[in-house]
Write a protein that holds these residues in place. Structure first.
Motif, PDB file in Angstrom:
ATOM      1  N   GLU A   4       0.805  -1.222   0.000  1.00 24.75           N
ATOM      2  CA  GLU A   4       0.000   0.000   0.000  1.00 24.75           C
ATOM      3  C   GLU A   4       0.841   1.275   0.000  1.00 24.75           C
ATOM      4  O   GLU A   4       0.471   2.270  -0.627  1.00 24.75           O
ATOM      5  CB  GLU A   4      -0.917   0.017   1.235  1.00 24.75           C
ATOM      6  N   LEU A   5       1.978   1.241   0.700  1.00 26.48           N
ATOM      7  CA  LEU A   5       2.673   2.490   1.032  1.00 26.48           C
ATOM      8  C   LEU A   5       3.986   2.724   0.300  1.00 26.48           C
ATOM      9  O   LEU A   5       4.529   3.837   0.381  1.00 26.48           O
ATOM     10  CB  LEU A   5       2.961   2.534   2.540  1.00 26.48           C
ATOM     11  N   TRP A   6       4.516   1.730  -0.410  1.00 29.04           N
ATOM     12  CA  TRP A   6       5.882   1.852  -0.927  1.00 29.04           C
ATOM     13  C   TRP A   6       6.067   3.051  -1.860  1.00 29.04           C
ATOM     14  O   TRP A   6       7.162   3.599  -1.958  1.00 29.04           O
ATOM     15  CB  TRP A   6       6.292   0.570  -1.634  1.00 29.04           C
ATOM     16  N   LYS A   7       5.002   3.489  -2.520  1.00 27.75           N
ATOM     17  CA  LYS A   7       5.135   4.575  -3.481  1.00 27.75           C
ATOM     18  C   LYS A   7       4.452   5.856  -3.007  1.00 27.75           C
ATOM     19  O   LYS A   7       4.319   6.819  -3.759  1.00 27.75           O
ATOM     20  CB  LYS A   7       4.542   4.128  -4.826  1.00 27.75           C
ATOM     21  N   LEU A   8       4.021   5.892  -1.736  1.00 26.84           N
ATOM     22  CA  LEU A   8       3.307   7.052  -1.200  1.00 26.84           C
ATOM     23  C   LEU A   8       4.202   7.859  -0.267  1.00 26.84           C
ATOM     24  O   LEU A   8       4.885   7.291   0.583  1.00 26.84           O
ATOM     25  CB  LEU A   8       2.052   6.602  -0.448  1.00 26.84           C
ATOM     26  N   ARG A   9       4.179   9.165  -0.406  1.00 31.23           N
ATOM     27  CA  ARG A   9       4.929  10.041   0.487  1.00 31.23           C
ATOM     28  C   ARG A   9       4.132  10.228   1.778  1.00 31.23           C
ATOM     29  O   ARG A   9       2.953  10.603   1.737  1.00 31.23           O
ATOM     30  CB  ARG A   9       5.170  11.397  -0.172  1.00 31.23           C
ATOM     31  N   PRO A  10       4.755   9.967   2.935  1.00 27.76           N
ATOM     32  CA  PRO A  10       4.040  10.128   4.203  1.00 27.76           C
ATOM     33  C   PRO A  10       3.464  11.532   4.381  1.00 27.76           C
ATOM     34  O   PRO A  10       2.381  11.700   4.950  1.00 27.76           O
ATOM     35  CB  PRO A  10       5.116   9.835   5.256  1.00 27.76           C
ATOM     36  N   GLU A  11       4.167  12.554   3.865  1.00 22.68           N
ATOM     37  CA  GLU A  11       3.711  13.941   4.001  1.00 22.68           C
ATOM     38  C   GLU A  11       2.351  14.159   3.347  1.00 22.68           C
ATOM     39  O   GLU A  11       1.599  15.048   3.753  1.00 22.68           O
ATOM     40  CB  GLU A  11       4.719  14.913   3.365  1.00 22.68           C
ATOM     41  N   ASP A  12       2.055  13.364   2.334  1.00 18.72           N
ATOM     42  CA  ASP A  12       0.777  13.505   1.623  1.00 18.72           C
ATOM     43  C   ASP A  12      -0.347  12.732   2.312  1.00 18.72           C
ATOM     44  O   ASP A  12      -1.479  12.744   1.830  1.00 18.72           O
ATOM     45  CB  ASP A  12       0.921  13.005   0.182  1.00 18.72           C
ATOM     46  N   HIS A  13      -0.022  12.090   3.440  1.00 18.77           N
ATOM     47  CA  HIS A  13      -1.013  11.251   4.116  1.00 18.77           C
ATOM     48  C   HIS A  13      -0.992  11.473   5.627  1.00 18.77           C
ATOM     49  O   HIS A  13      -1.077  10.516   6.411  1.00 18.77           O
ATOM     50  CB  HIS A  13      -0.764   9.777   3.778  1.00 18.77           C
ATOM     51  N   GLY A  14      -0.846  12.733   6.004  1.00 17.12           N
ATOM     52  CA  GLY A  14      -1.024  13.101   7.402  1.00 17.12           C
ATOM     53  C   GLY A  14       0.203  13.072   8.274  1.00 17.12           C
ATOM     54  O   GLY A  14       0.113  13.383   9.470  1.00 17.12           O
TER      55      GLY A  14
END
Length: 311
Positions: A165-175
């Protein structure tokens, strides 16, 4: 019979049919060698056992009859362990590394793959505390589990799901506050962690696999030009380098979707996406133009073009 059982039986029958076709072809070419040395296969079986995979589990996963590998590992009927093993069986064992779905949730396994996924997510900026909350587990318990000599399959599956789910997502864009994500990334760099593009999904759980290399368990007797032979329809087992070569060709020069490429390579769409990104990143680092999808046109674009033409 359930749908899952039917699919499993179908896969076993298809694998046996492919092996039979290859055998007939090699016999026709005068290249059939029915046996290979047993010791490399035994060594691989011991590595599987250290991971938590029983001999019976390997037999089930490969569609072999019960006790088929007993003579290989411990001998049988007063005879010592075998010096040779049938080539098709030996190669099937050498080419097998269990996936999480091969284990029941209550089993415990070697933690390398789980730790690598957590470390790779740290490179992206996801902290262990954040992962623990997303997994619905207390942070202290989550951290302690990752530091244990073995982890439960249930935890390993949760971490694998978060990784997908998270490998390509920036944490900053998700809270996640940017300064916290930056701190996690800096710590990951200091600790020498490798990101998601350093690992192939097929081998991330294998402790002997090295990041960003073509290291792979050798497959005896497969020969050369594996990628070309695979694309021409021959029943060969791809090594890591050939697998990437096939994926790169299918993604760049065919109109197959990511899902269809994954099905052909018997892996997941997420694994295909990661490997494709890794291929492009390596090309850029080597000073070459990154490959791109030359043929594939998304269905939505086709529909938009048809609507424009109709208007």
């Amino acid at each position: 019979m359930s749908t899952t059982s039917a699919q499993s039986n179908s896969a076993v029958l298809e694998a046996k049919a492919r092996a039979a076709r290859l055998r007939r072809r090699l016999i026709g070419y005068g290249q059939w060698e029915p046996h290979i040395p047993a010791e490399p296969v035994r060594t691989h079986m011991r590595a599987l056992a250290a991971l938590g995979m029983s001999r019976a589990g390997v037999e089930r996963a490969l569609g072999l009859r019960h006790d088929r590998l007993r003579h290989l590992m411990s001998g049988a009927h007063g005879y010592p362990p075998a010096a040779k093993i049938e080539k098709d069986v030996g190669q099937a064992v050498l080419g097998f590394w269990p996936k999480l779905e091969n284990f029941p949730d209550t089993a415990t396994i070697e933690p390398t793959g789980t730790r690598r996924r957590v470390e790779a997510l740290a490179v992206v900026g996801w902290s262990r505390g954040n992962l623990a909350r997303r997994a619905g587990r207390p942070e202290v318990s989550f951290r302690n589990s990752l530091n244990a000599e073995r982890v439960t399959v249930a935890l390993a599956k949760v971490v694998a799901r978060l990784y997908d789910e998270l490998w390509k997502l920036r944490p900053e864009d998700h809270g996640v506050p940017p300064h916290l994500a930056d701190r996690v990334r800096r710590q990951a760099e200091v600790q020498g962690f490798y990101g998601p593009l350093a690992w192939d999904d097929e081998t991330i759980d294998n402790p002997s696999t090295l990041p960003m290399t073509d290291a792979h368990v050798s497959l005896l007797g497969q020969g050369e030009n594996l990628a070309t032979r695979f694309l021409l329809g021959e029943s060969v087992i791809l090594d890591a380098a050939s697998r990437r070569e096939v994926l790169a060709y299918l993604m760049e020069w065919t109109d197959l979707t990511v899902e269809q490429v994954a099905e052909r390579l018997e892996t997941t769409p997420a694994a295909v996406s990661r490997m494709w990104e890794r291929i492009k990143e390596k090309a850029r680092k080597d000073g070459r133009a990154a490959p791109w999808r030359r043929v594939y046109v998304p269905q939505r674009e086709l529909l938009q073009e048809e609507a424009a033409d109709a208007a």
